[in-house]
Design an enzyme around this catalytic site. Structure first.
Site, short mmCIF file in Angstrom:
data_model
loop_
_atom_site.label_atom_id
_atom_site.label_comp_id
_atom_site.label_asym_id
_atom_site.label_seq_id
_atom_site.Cartn_x
_atom_site.Cartn_y
_atom_site.Cartn_z
N LYS A 34 0.83 -1.21 0.00
CA LYS A 34 0.00 0.00 0.00
C LYS A 34 0.86 1.26 0.00
O LYS A 34 0.61 2.21 0.72
CB LYS A 34 -0.93 -0.01 1.20
CG LYS A 34 -1.82 -1.26 1.22
CD LYS A 34 -3.06 -1.06 2.03
CE LYS A 34 -3.93 -2.29 2.05
NZ LYS A 34 -4.39 -2.73 0.77
N CYS A 35 1.88 1.24 -0.83
CA CYS A 35 2.86 2.32 -0.90
C CYS A 35 2.78 2.99 -2.26
O CYS A 35 2.40 2.35 -3.25
CB CYS A 35 4.25 1.71 -0.68
SG CYS A 35 5.64 2.83 -0.88
N GLY A 36 3.16 4.23 -2.34
CA GLY A 36 3.21 4.92 -3.62
C GLY A 36 4.21 4.30 -4.59
O GLY A 36 4.17 4.58 -5.78
N THR A 38 4.57 0.91 -4.79
CA THR A 38 4.18 -0.49 -4.98
C THR A 38 4.24 -0.91 -6.45
O THR A 38 4.51 -2.06 -6.75
CB THR A 38 2.77 -0.75 -4.38
OG1 THR A 38 2.83 -0.44 -2.98
CG2 THR A 38 2.33 -2.19 -4.54
#
Length: 162
Positions: A34-36, A38
Site C-alpha cells: 500500500k505504498c506509492g 508499490t
C-alpha cells in the site's frame, strides 16, 4: 555471518534455506502493498524473469515499518502480489528493516553505503540491495531508483555468475 546463514521463513511460514540462493546474484528488496512505490513490483518481476536463466533472483521482504503500508496477513500479501503484479519471485515473512527489531539480514545489508555514500537505516519501502553470487553486498539503490534503471541493470549484469 553470511547472508546464506540467516534464519527466516517464506511468506507462507515454511522455513527458507537461503543457501539455495548461493551462486546467484540477488536483488533484496523491502516491499509493501500500500505504498506509492508499490508499482515497482512490476519492474522487479520483469528483472526476475529477464535474468533468472542467468543466475539471478529478486527476493522480497515485506515490511510494515513505513506508515503501516504493509498491514496484510501473509495470505493477503501473497494474493495481492500474485494477482495484481504477477509476482513470481520469492517473498519472505514480514520483517523489520530498521530499529531494535531489525532483522539480522538487514543489519548486514544496511552497512553498505548508497551512491551518495550514506549507509545505515533503510529510508523507505522498495530500497534495493544487490548481492554477488558469493553473498557480498555490492550495491545499494534507494527507493527512488527504478528497478529497471540503467544503473541497476548495469550493476546486475556486472555480478551475474559466468
Amino acid at each position: 555471518m553470511s547472508f546464506y546463514q540467516h534464519h527466516i521463513n517464506y511468506l507462507d511460514g515454511t522455513p527458507a534455506d537461503l543457501s539455495a540462493f548461493k551462486g546467484k546474484a540477488l536483488l533484496v528488496v523491502n516491499v509493501a502493498s500500500k505504498c506509492g512505490f508499490t508499482y515497482q513490483y512490476e519492474g522487479l518481476e520483469r528483472l526476475h524473469q529477464r535474468f533468472a536463466d542467468r543466475g539471478f533472483a529478486v527476493l522480497g521482504f515485506p515490511c510494515n515499518q513505513f506508515l503501516g503500508q504493509e498491514p496484510g496477513s501473509p495470505e493477503e500479501i501473497a494474493t495481492f502480489c500474485r494477482t495484481t503484479y504477477g509476482v513470481d519471485f520469492p517473498l519472505f515473512e514480514k520483517i523489520e528493516v530498521n530499529g531494535e527489531g531489525r532483522h539480522p539480514i538487514y543489519a548486514e545489508l544496511t552497512q553498505l553505503p548508497d551512491a551518495e555514500g550514506k549507509a545505515g537505516d533503510v529510508g523507505w519501502n522498495f530500497e534495493k540491495f544487490l548481492l554477488s553470487p558469493e553473498g557480498e553486498v555490492v550495491a545499494r539503490f534507494r527507493t527512488g531508483v527504478e528497478p529497471e534503471a540503467p544503473e541497476v541493470i548495469e550493476a546486475i549484469e556486472a555480478v551475474l555468475p559466468s
